[in-house]
Motif scaffolding. Structure first.
Motif, PDB file in Angstrom:
ATOM      1  N   ASP A 333       0.833  -1.207   0.000  1.00  0.00           N
ATOM      2  CA  ASP A 333       0.000   0.000   0.000  1.00  0.00           C
ATOM      3  C   ASP A 333       0.868   1.258   0.000  1.00  0.00           C
ATOM      4  O   ASP A 333       0.553   2.252  -0.680  1.00  0.00           O
ATOM      5  CB  ASP A 333      -0.924   0.019   1.220  1.00  0.00           C
ATOM      6  CG  ASP A 333      -2.110  -0.918   1.071  1.00  0.00           C
ATOM      7  OD1 ASP A 333      -2.419  -1.320  -0.068  1.00  0.00           O
ATOM      8  OD2 ASP A 333      -2.724  -1.259   2.104  1.00  0.00           O
ATOM      9  N   MET A 334       1.968   1.234   0.750  1.00  0.00           N
ATOM     10  CA  MET A 334       2.880   2.374   0.770  1.00  0.00           C
ATOM     11  C   MET A 334       3.555   2.548  -0.593  1.00  0.00           C
ATOM     12  O   MET A 334       3.650   3.655  -1.123  1.00  0.00           O
ATOM     13  CB  MET A 334       3.937   2.174   1.866  1.00  0.00           C
ATOM     14  CG  MET A 334       3.383   2.179   3.284  1.00  0.00           C
ATOM     15  SD  MET A 334       4.605   1.654   4.508  1.00  0.00           S
ATOM     16  CE  MET A 334       5.735   3.049   4.513  1.00  0.00           C
ATOM     17  N   LEU A 335       4.030   1.444  -1.157  1.00  0.00           N
ATOM     18  CA  LEU A 335       4.721   1.493  -2.449  1.00  0.00           C
ATOM     19  C   LEU A 335       3.808   1.995  -3.560  1.00  0.00           C
ATOM     20  O   LEU A 335       4.254   2.708  -4.473  1.00  0.00           O
ATOM     21  CB  LEU A 335       5.249   0.099  -2.809  1.00  0.00           C
ATOM     22  CG  LEU A 335       6.451  -0.392  -2.003  1.00  0.00           C
ATOM     23  CD1 LEU A 335       6.636  -1.884  -2.174  1.00  0.00           C
ATOM     24  CD2 LEU A 335       7.708   0.356  -2.438  1.00  0.00           C
ATOM     25  N   GLU A 336       2.553   1.626  -3.486  1.00  0.00           N
ATOM     26  CA  GLU A 336       1.624   1.966  -4.564  1.00  0.00           C
ATOM     27  C   GLU A 336       0.795   3.220  -4.259  1.00  0.00           C
ATOM     28  O   GLU A 336      -0.175   3.518  -4.945  1.00  0.00           O
ATOM     29  CB  GLU A 336       0.744   0.755  -4.862  1.00  0.00           C
ATOM     30  CG  GLU A 336       1.596  -0.430  -5.333  1.00  0.00           C
ATOM     31  CD  GLU A 336       0.812  -1.667  -5.692  1.00  0.00           C
ATOM     32  OE1 GLU A 336      -0.433  -1.671  -5.571  1.00  0.00           O
ATOM     33  OE2 GLU A 336       1.454  -2.665  -6.100  1.00  0.00           O
ATOM     34  N   GLY A 337       1.220   3.953  -3.206  1.00  0.00           N
ATOM     35  CA  GLY A 337       0.674   5.274  -2.953  1.00  0.00           C
ATOM     36  C   GLY A 337      -0.673   5.328  -2.278  1.00  0.00           C
ATOM     37  O   GLY A 337      -1.290   6.400  -2.195  1.00  0.00           O
ATOM     38  N   ARG A 338      -1.154   4.224  -1.749  1.00  0.00           N
ATOM     39  CA  ARG A 338      -2.471   4.230  -1.108  1.00  0.00           C
ATOM     40  C   ARG A 338      -2.406   4.657   0.353  1.00  0.00           C
ATOM     41  O   ARG A 338      -3.392   5.130   0.915  1.00  0.00           O
ATOM     42  CB  ARG A 338      -3.114   2.836  -1.217  1.00  0.00           C
ATOM     43  CG  ARG A 338      -3.546   2.469  -2.629  1.00  0.00           C
ATOM     44  CD  ARG A 338      -4.302   1.156  -2.652  1.00  0.00           C
ATOM     45  NE  ARG A 338      -3.448   0.016  -2.357  1.00  0.00           N
ATOM     46  CZ  ARG A 338      -2.729  -0.630  -3.275  1.00  0.00           C
ATOM     47  NH1 ARG A 338      -2.782  -0.244  -4.546  1.00  0.00           N
ATOM     48  NH2 ARG A 338      -1.978  -1.664  -2.942  1.00  0.00           N
ATOM     49  N   MET A 339      -1.256   4.475   0.986  1.00  0.00           N
ATOM     50  CA  MET A 339      -1.076   4.870   2.380  1.00  0.00           C
ATOM     51  C   MET A 339       0.333   5.431   2.541  1.00  0.00           C
ATOM     52  O   MET A 339       1.258   5.010   1.838  1.00  0.00           O
ATOM     53  CB  MET A 339      -1.270   3.667   3.323  1.00  0.00           C
ATOM     54  CG  MET A 339      -2.615   2.979   3.198  1.00  0.00           C
ATOM     55  SD  MET A 339      -2.808   1.603   4.376  1.00  0.00           S
ATOM     56  CE  MET A 339      -3.257   2.485   5.851  1.00  0.00           C
ATOM     57  N   GLU A 340       0.491   6.363   3.488  1.00  0.00           N
ATOM     58  CA  GLU A 340       1.815   6.948   3.706  1.00  0.00           C
ATOM     59  C   GLU A 340       2.563   6.229   4.825  1.00  0.00           C
ATOM     60  O   GLU A 340       3.662   5.724   4.622  1.00  0.00           O
ATOM     61  CB  GLU A 340       1.706   8.438   4.026  1.00  0.00           C
ATOM     62  CG  GLU A 340       3.063   9.104   4.157  1.00  0.00           C
ATOM     63  CD  GLU A 340       2.953  10.594   4.409  1.00  0.00           C
ATOM     64  OE1 GLU A 340       3.992  11.229   4.680  1.00  0.00           O
ATOM     65  OE2 GLU A 340       1.826  11.129   4.348  1.00  0.00           O
ATOM     66  N   LYS A 341       1.962   6.195   6.003  1.00  0.00           N
ATOM     67  CA  LYS A 341       2.598   5.521   7.140  1.00  0.00           C
ATOM     68  C   LYS A 341       1.549   4.721   7.913  1.00  0.00           C
ATOM     69  O   LYS A 341       1.092   5.142   8.987  1.00  0.00           O
ATOM     70  CB  LYS A 341       3.303   6.521   8.057  1.00  0.00           C
ATOM     71  CG  LYS A 341       4.603   7.060   7.492  1.00  0.00           C
ATOM     72  CD  LYS A 341       5.344   7.882   8.521  1.00  0.00           C
ATOM     73  CE  LYS A 341       6.686   8.349   7.977  1.00  0.00           C
ATOM     74  NZ  LYS A 341       7.442   9.155   8.980  1.00  0.00           N
ATOM     75  N   PRO A 342       1.156   3.569   7.382  1.00  0.00           N
ATOM     76  CA  PRO A 342       0.158   2.763   8.093  1.00  0.00           C
ATOM     77  C   PRO A 342       0.703   2.250   9.415  1.00  0.00           C
ATOM     78  O   PRO A 342       1.892   1.970   9.537  1.00  0.00           O
ATOM     79  CB  PRO A 342      -0.107   1.614   7.121  1.00  0.00           C
ATOM     80  CG  PRO A 342       1.137   1.512   6.291  1.00  0.00           C
ATOM     81  CD  PRO A 342       1.636   2.922   6.157  1.00  0.00           C
ATOM     82  N   ARG A 343      -0.178   2.112  10.390  1.00  0.00           N
ATOM     83  CA  ARG A 343       0.218   1.616  11.710  1.00  0.00           C
ATOM     84  C   ARG A 343      -0.869   0.690  12.230  1.00  0.00           C
ATOM     85  O   ARG A 343      -2.042   1.056  12.225  1.00  0.00           O
ATOM     86  CB  ARG A 343       0.452   2.784  12.673  1.00  0.00           C
ATOM     87  CG  ARG A 343       1.717   3.566  12.315  1.00  0.00           C
ATOM     88  CD  ARG A 343       1.799   4.918  12.942  1.00  0.00           C
ATOM     89  NE  ARG A 343       3.035   5.586  12.541  1.00  0.00           N
ATOM     90  CZ  ARG A 343       3.290   6.869  12.740  1.00  0.00           C
ATOM     91  NH1 ARG A 343       2.387   7.631  13.344  1.00  0.00           N
ATOM     92  NH2 ARG A 343       4.428   7.389  12.345  1.00  0.00           N
ATOM     93  N   LEU A 344      -0.452  -0.484  12.650  1.00  0.00           N
ATOM     94  CA  LEU A 344      -1.412  -1.489  13.106  1.00  0.00           C
ATOM     95  C   LEU A 344      -0.898  -2.134  14.387  1.00  0.00           C
ATOM     96  O   LEU A 344       0.271  -2.529  14.474  1.00  0.00           O
ATOM     97  CB  LEU A 344      -1.595  -2.561  12.028  1.00  0.00           C
ATOM     98  CG  LEU A 344      -2.491  -3.758  12.378  1.00  0.00           C
ATOM     99  CD1 LEU A 344      -3.920  -3.294  12.670  1.00  0.00           C
ATOM    100  CD2 LEU A 344      -2.497  -4.770  11.241  1.00  0.00           C
ATOM    101  N   VAL A 345      -1.776  -2.220  15.377  1.00  0.00           N
ATOM    102  CA  VAL A 345      -1.438  -2.863  16.649  1.00  0.00           C
ATOM    103  C   VAL A 345      -2.395  -4.033  16.856  1.00  0.00           C
ATOM    104  O   VAL A 345      -3.616  -3.845  16.901  1.00  0.00           O
ATOM    105  CB  VAL A 345      -1.557  -1.878  17.829  1.00  0.00           C
ATOM    106  CG1 VAL A 345      -1.175  -2.579  19.136  1.00  0.00           C
ATOM    107  CG2 VAL A 345      -0.667  -0.657  17.599  1.00  0.00           C
ATOM    108  N   TYR A 346      -1.843  -5.234  16.980  1.00  0.00           N
ATOM    109  CA  TYR A 346      -2.667  -6.419  17.230  1.00  0.00           C
ATOM    110  C   TYR A 346      -3.026  -6.509  18.712  1.00  0.00           C
ATOM    111  O   TYR A 346      -2.182  -6.298  19.584  1.00  0.00           O
ATOM    112  CB  TYR A 346      -1.920  -7.688  16.826  1.00  0.00           C
ATOM    113  CG  TYR A 346      -1.975  -7.997  15.356  1.00  0.00           C
ATOM    114  CD1 TYR A 346      -3.099  -8.604  14.786  1.00  0.00           C
ATOM    115  CD2 TYR A 346      -0.905  -7.689  14.529  1.00  0.00           C
ATOM    116  CE1 TYR A 346      -3.148  -8.893  13.436  1.00  0.00           C
ATOM    117  CE2 TYR A 346      -0.938  -7.981  13.173  1.00  0.00           C
ATOM    118  CZ  TYR A 346      -2.069  -8.583  12.635  1.00  0.00           C
ATOM    119  OH  TYR A 346      -2.114  -8.865  11.295  1.00  0.00           O
ATOM    120  N   ASP A 347      -4.278  -6.848  18.975  1.00  0.00           N
ATOM    121  CA  ASP A 347      -4.743  -7.035  20.341  1.00  0.00           C
ATOM    122  C   ASP A 347      -4.381  -8.453  20.794  1.00  0.00           C
ATOM    123  O   ASP A 347      -4.675  -9.417  20.087  1.00  0.00           O
ATOM    124  CB  ASP A 347      -6.255  -6.840  20.389  1.00  0.00           C
ATOM    125  CG  ASP A 347      -6.742  -6.375  21.742  1.00  0.00           C
ATOM    126  OD1 ASP A 347      -6.002  -5.630  22.413  1.00  0.00           O
ATOM    127  OD2 ASP A 347      -7.846  -6.756  22.128  1.00  0.00           O
TER     128      ASP A 347
END
Length: 359
Positions: A333-347
């Motif tokens: 997603d970052m490479l293809e320009g859909r997101m800049e800095k995604p962040r995900l935290v698993y519960d």
């Protein structure tokens, strides 16, 4: 074969020979290379020369080593600017094979190729790997920080990635001063859940052992302490053990034995992960005690080790392959320009088995 009239060093010739085999597909990704002994005999070289060649191939991301098993091909080819590198603290050890399998599954389906490297949780090796990967003109990077609780002495390499507009995503932990994209677990909550479960079973004499040089360990310990505080339990002197990477194979066992020889030994132990829990289990057995009859035990990661012995560990679930797949998706997603800095935290989620009992 090697040309003994060639003025180039023999280790360099061997390195290039093996690299050529990998590039031509004669050694496939994941395939084991010949042993050191076999290479010594085949090429008439010293063991030191062979080790030097293999060491350079490893530093350059062409191969990886599995302790006790051998050396394996890590290279996944190059594909016209569609090469993504994965730099972890380890490759074949513990939960990492499942994570990498998940990453590769998504990257391959999307037409990206993969280069693997590992730091063995060593800051100097992290620097070597980052330098080599940047020089390979990678498209993107998934990186697990090395000794993440320590100072980030390799910040300049991440600055270089940013200058070259090479997106990177951090796995498991974050160098906070970089403000990067990341995918992690809520390790503090995981440590809290593991400890709270024991408290709910009636335990109050609870010890903990945690890794001190990785943020995962620091956060799991913070969760451990938070649960004790919530229940008004004061941690007894000598009940908390901290170890660093270099002490992995000795400290957990020795700490547990000294802990169990106390007159007021604990009734339960919370462990940094399942790997440590098995060392603790061995020490418990050495003292003539049993889990859970004498000591309750909680691990972390829900790895294959959690069910590897007759004692089935209560542990905290780690998403493993799913985390790998999601890391790959986010980087794409970052490479293809859909997101800049995604962040995900698993519960985190507690997996209850038979290693704990009520008091």
């Amino acid at each position: 074969m090697l040309d003994h009239n060639n003025p180039l060093p023999k280790y360099y010739q061997l390195k290039e020979y093996l690299k050529g085999m990998i590039q031509r597909g004669e050694i496939a990704p994941g395939e084991q290379l010949p042993s050191e002994n076999a290479l010594v005999q085949q090429f008439g070289l010293s063991r030191h020369t062979v080790r030097q060649a293999i060491g350079e191939l490893e530093n350059e991301g062409w191969v990886y080593r599995e302790q006790g098993r051998g050396t394996f091909c890590a290279y996944r080819g190059k594909a016209n600017g569609r090469t993504i590198a994965v730099l972890t603290t380890y490759i074949s050890d513990y939960i990492f094979t499942a994570i990498i399998r998940g990453i590769e599954e998504i990257l391959s389906a999307a037409g990206y190729t993969l280069v693997l490297a590992n730091t063995s949780n060593d800051k100097n090796k992290e620097a070597q790997c980052l330098e080599n990967l940047i020089n390979q003109d990678i498209t993107g990077l998934i990186v697990e920080p090395t000794k993440s609780a320590k100072e980030n002495i390799n910040r300049a390499y991440f600055t270089e990635l940013e200058k070259k507009r090479i997106p990177y995503l951090m796995l498991h932990a974050v160098y906070p001063e970089l403000e990067p994209a990341y995918i992690i677990m809520d390790d503090e909550k995981g440590g809290y859940l593991a400890t709270k479960y024991l408290l709910q079973l009636g335990h109050r004499e609870i010890a903990g052992i945690f890794k001190a040089d990785d943020l995962q360990g620091v956060k799991r310990q913070a969760g451990f302490m938070a649960a004790l505080a919530e229940y008004g339990v004061t941690l007894k002197q000598g009940y908390l053990g901290n170890y660093e990477t270099e002490q992995l194979l000795s400290y957990p066992y020795q700490f547990t034995r000294s802990l169990l020889q106390k007159s007021n030994r604990p009734t339960a132990i919370v462990c940094y992960n399942d790997q440590i829990a098995l060392q603790v289990l061995e020490a418990i057995r050495h003292e003539g005690l049993k889990v859970p009859e004498d000591i309750s035990l909680v691990g972390y990661d829900d790895s294959s080790l959690a069910v590897a012995s007759e004692v089935k560990l209560t542990t905290v679930k780690h998403p493993k392959a799913e985390m790998g797949r999601q890391a790959a998706r986010l980087l794409i997603d970052m490479l293809e320009g859909r997101m800049e800095k995604p962040r995900l935290v698993y519960d985190p989620e507690l997996v209850v088995r038979s290693s704990c009992r009520s008091l």
